[in-house]
Structures are given as C-alpha cells and as structure tokens.
Design an enzyme around this catalytic site. Sequence first.
Site, PDB file in Angstrom:
ATOM      1  N   HIS A 209       2.447  -9.133  -8.312  1.00  0.00           N
ATOM      2  CA  HIS A 209       1.278  -9.972  -8.013  1.00  0.00           C
ATOM      3  C   HIS A 209       0.251 -10.049  -9.125  1.00  0.00           C
ATOM      4  O   HIS A 209      -0.759 -10.724  -8.999  1.00  0.00           O
ATOM      5  CB  HIS A 209       0.615  -9.544  -6.696  1.00  0.00           C
ATOM      6  CG  HIS A 209      -0.113  -8.219  -6.773  1.00  0.00           C
ATOM      7  ND1 HIS A 209       0.541  -7.019  -6.718  1.00  0.00           N
ATOM      8  CD2 HIS A 209      -1.425  -7.919  -6.896  1.00  0.00           C
ATOM      9  CE1 HIS A 209      -0.351  -6.030  -6.784  1.00  0.00           C
ATOM     10  NE2 HIS A 209      -1.546  -6.556  -6.909  1.00  0.00           N
TER      11      HIS A 209
HETATM   12  N1  UDP Z   1       2.032  -2.578   0.635  1.00  0.00           N
HETATM   13  C1  UDP Z   1       2.348  -2.926   1.945  1.00  0.00           C
HETATM   14  N2  UDP Z   1       3.161  -4.003   2.163  1.00  0.00           N
HETATM   15  C2  UDP Z   1       3.694  -4.744   1.153  1.00  0.00           C
HETATM   16  C3  UDP Z   1       3.372  -4.374  -0.198  1.00  0.00           C
HETATM   17  C4  UDP Z   1       2.527  -3.299  -0.410  1.00  0.00           C
HETATM   18  O1  UDP Z   1       1.904  -2.262   2.891  1.00  0.00           O
HETATM   19  O2  UDP Z   1       4.433  -5.703   1.414  1.00  0.00           O
HETATM   20  C5  UDP Z   1       1.120  -1.432   0.398  1.00  0.00           C
HETATM   21  C6  UDP Z   1       1.656  -0.352  -0.490  1.00  0.00           C
HETATM   22  O3  UDP Z   1       2.363   0.634   0.256  1.00  0.00           O
HETATM   23  C7  UDP Z   1       0.409   0.214  -1.139  1.00  0.00           C
HETATM   24  C8  UDP Z   1      -0.528  -0.975  -1.209  1.00  0.00           C
HETATM   25  O4  UDP Z   1      -0.014  -1.942  -0.291  1.00  0.00           O
HETATM   26  O5  UDP Z   1      -0.168   1.190  -0.282  1.00  0.00           O
HETATM   27  C9  UDP Z   1      -0.577  -1.532  -2.607  1.00  0.00           C
HETATM   28  O6  UDP Z   1      -1.263  -2.695  -2.604  1.00  0.00           O
HETATM   29  P1  UDP Z   1      -1.215  -3.755  -3.798  1.00  0.00           P
HETATM   30  O7  UDP Z   1       0.097  -3.668  -4.498  1.00  0.00           O
HETATM   31  O8  UDP Z   1      -1.623  -5.051  -3.205  1.00  0.00           O
HETATM   32  O9  UDP Z   1      -2.420  -3.286  -4.694  1.00  0.00           O
HETATM   33  P2  UDP Z   1      -2.574  -2.425  -6.007  1.00  0.00           P
HETATM   34  O10 UDP Z   1      -2.124  -1.034  -5.687  1.00  0.00           O
HETATM   35  O11 UDP Z   1      -1.777  -3.075  -7.079  1.00  0.00           O
HETATM   36  O12 UDP Z   1      -4.046  -2.472  -6.286  1.00  0.00           O
END
Ligand code: UDP
Length: 363
Positions: A209
């Site tokens: 993303h």
């Molecule tokens: N996650 C989820 N469902 C999904 C993809 C990710 O529950 O389909 C969870 C994942 O386990 C983690 C969090 O969302 O806890 C990560 O979010 P994201 O990748 O949006 O954000 P980032 O960590 O990159 O800021």
Amino acid sequence: MRITIIAGARPNFIKIAPIVHALQLSQKVNVNISFRLIHTGQHFDKKMSGDFFEQLGIPVPHSNLEAGGGTQAEQTAAIMIRFEAELTLHPSDLVLVVGDVTSTMACAITAQKMGIKVAHVEAGIRSGDWTMPEEINRLVTDSITNYFFTTSEVAGDNLRRSGVEDERIFFVGNTMIDTLLKNRQRFVAPEIWDRINLITGEYLVLTLHRPANVDQEAQLKELLEEIIVNSRQIPIIFPVHPRTAKNLANLGINAPNLHFIEPLSYLEFNFLVERAKLVVTDSGGITEETTVMGIPCITLRNNTERPETISIGTNELIGTDPANIKPYFDKLFNGKWKKGSIPPLWDGKTAERIVDQIVKIYE
Ligand code: UDP
C-alpha cells in the site's frame, strides 16, 4: 487525570486496544483516571475500522470526528479543526497519540497548541525517507511530544540524537505485539482458507500500500509479475488495501495462483500470516508481527524505520527493484531463511508499562 486517546487508521486500532484495556484496569485502583477515546474517522469503512473495534474489544469511541478522505493537507486540517472543538468541549490533561498516521500528527499539533501535553507511543522510529508521509508525521509529532514511549533502543537513540532528554524517553516495548500475543489463540480462518484448500506452509501472503509501490502502475505490474514468476505456483493471497485497489483494477493482472481478496479482519489476517511460508509486504507493522511469529518476511522498500525486524527478526529489506525478488525467493524455497528471535520487551506487557508510567508522571 483526564487522558484523550487518538485513533484514526487501521494500524492505530491495533496499537490502542491494549492501552485502552490497561487504562480500564487501572481505573479500578486509580479512581482519578478518566479517558476519552476519539476516532478521527481517517479510516472509516467496516473492513478498515469497524471490524477491528469489534474483534479487539475496543469500546465505542466517545466521539468520531468523521474527518476521512481528501488530500494530506485537507485531512490534516479537518482533523485539527474538529479535534480543537473536541478539546474545547472536553478539556484534557494529556493527549496520547500512537504510530505515524495523519491523525497522529494533526492531533499532536492541536493539543500542544492548546497547551495540553502529548504522549507519543511508538516514538523515535525513523526511516530517514522524507518522501514517505509517515516519516513527516513522525518527525513533526516527535518535535512537539512531551513523553516518548519507544519500541526499541534504536528509537530512543534517535530521539537522544535529536536532543530529547533521557527523562522523557521510556523504552516500553511494542503495543502492537501486546495485541498479537493476547489474540493469538483466537485467530480464525478466513473464508479463502477452505475455499481454495490452503495448507500450512504452502502459500504466500502479499500486502502492498505504499505510494512508491502502488501509485505507479508500471512498478506495481512488474512487482506482481516477478512475484508470480518466482512463486513456484503456490497460492499467493493478496488482501488488497483500498489505496491499491484503484490501480490494480487497471492492470488486468491474472495468474491461476494469485488470489485478490478484500482487506481481512485482524484475526483472519494473522491466522493466514501465522501459517504462511512467506509474507511479502511494504507495511511496517506486519514486519513486527512476522518477526514475533517467526515467519519469513520480505519488505519491498528501500528503507525501514523498524531495523530490529531485520537485525533480530525474520525480515529482509530488499528494495523496490523487482529484480531483487528472485534471489530471496530462491533462498526461501531452498530452506535457507534466517531464524530470527524476538526483540527486547516485545512481551505482551507494554501497555501496562505505559499506563504505569503515565500514572507515575501524574501522581
Ligand atoms: N492487517 C489486517 N488485515 C489486513 C492487512 C493488515 O488486519 O488485510 C493488520 C496487520 O496485522 C497489522 C496492521 O494491519 O496489524 C498493519 O497495518 P498497515 O499495513 O495498514 O499499516 P502499517 O503497519 O504499514 O503502518
């Protein structure tokens, strides 16, 4: 004391859940603590927000600012305007923000300008990459934070280097891992598990993303093609982030083993991750979860603000050049992936430490 807790986007919900629960526990012995939970509305649909509140037992927010959508600046402005009104109506002693999303920065600015102290959970991490909106959010937030709660010694070092005094830095561990450890026994198979007969250790999970990977159609196409070519035909499960969905629709990429699905709920997503052969991602939080669950992980980015997932954990940072994918997939399929261990204080007790510390500060 009155605490205002901010949550705006998917990773925030996972990080605040244990803090809210620890505060609720603390209220039983500290009658003077009250809190308001504010949802900024940055992520608003069921799959990116509602499901997480339900599954993780987060109470219904006291207020929803409904400031979703718009450009970075529009969203920042909308959150600030509405959060200022919230704080005027409901004065607070401390605003607690988590992570690195627009809501984190916007609410920290608003609070500090109203003379309210700010606590930042997951403070001090740095990718050094100013093209990432999250890095700007981290830098701005930490420049006006009073109390820094960190996930690693490296984060503390970054803060000290920028002039923050030791007394304001609290190395407490990782609240995202509190949530993971608390819920590990509750993970549930998503619908796709039975539908395509997935087998433990015989599929990949993919999430993308970040703008650098998904905003240019050519880059996204090349990455996907390279992953498909090197996947030895095992299923690739790709829960598609709303930001990525728009561009994917135009690419017309299809492969018999590539399965696009909607974003999964927390318990379903981590069920898949815990049993995967490999996770390929550009997320930050997911590299922490794979580290704790000991699942091999490839990060398609040129930098990371979470170096411990590489130096201690199972993560490999391979850059965004699709040509780098093959050697790492070969290593995986040849059974040569590093083992990894769990970073210090990622033990499921971080939220307790945060709340204890806050109580101490305000005693
Ligand atoms: N996650 C989820 N469902 C999904 C993809 C990710 O529950 O389909 C969870 C994942 O386990 C983690 C969090 O969302 O806890 C990560 O979010 P994201 O990748 O949006 O954000 P980032 O960590 O990159 O800021």
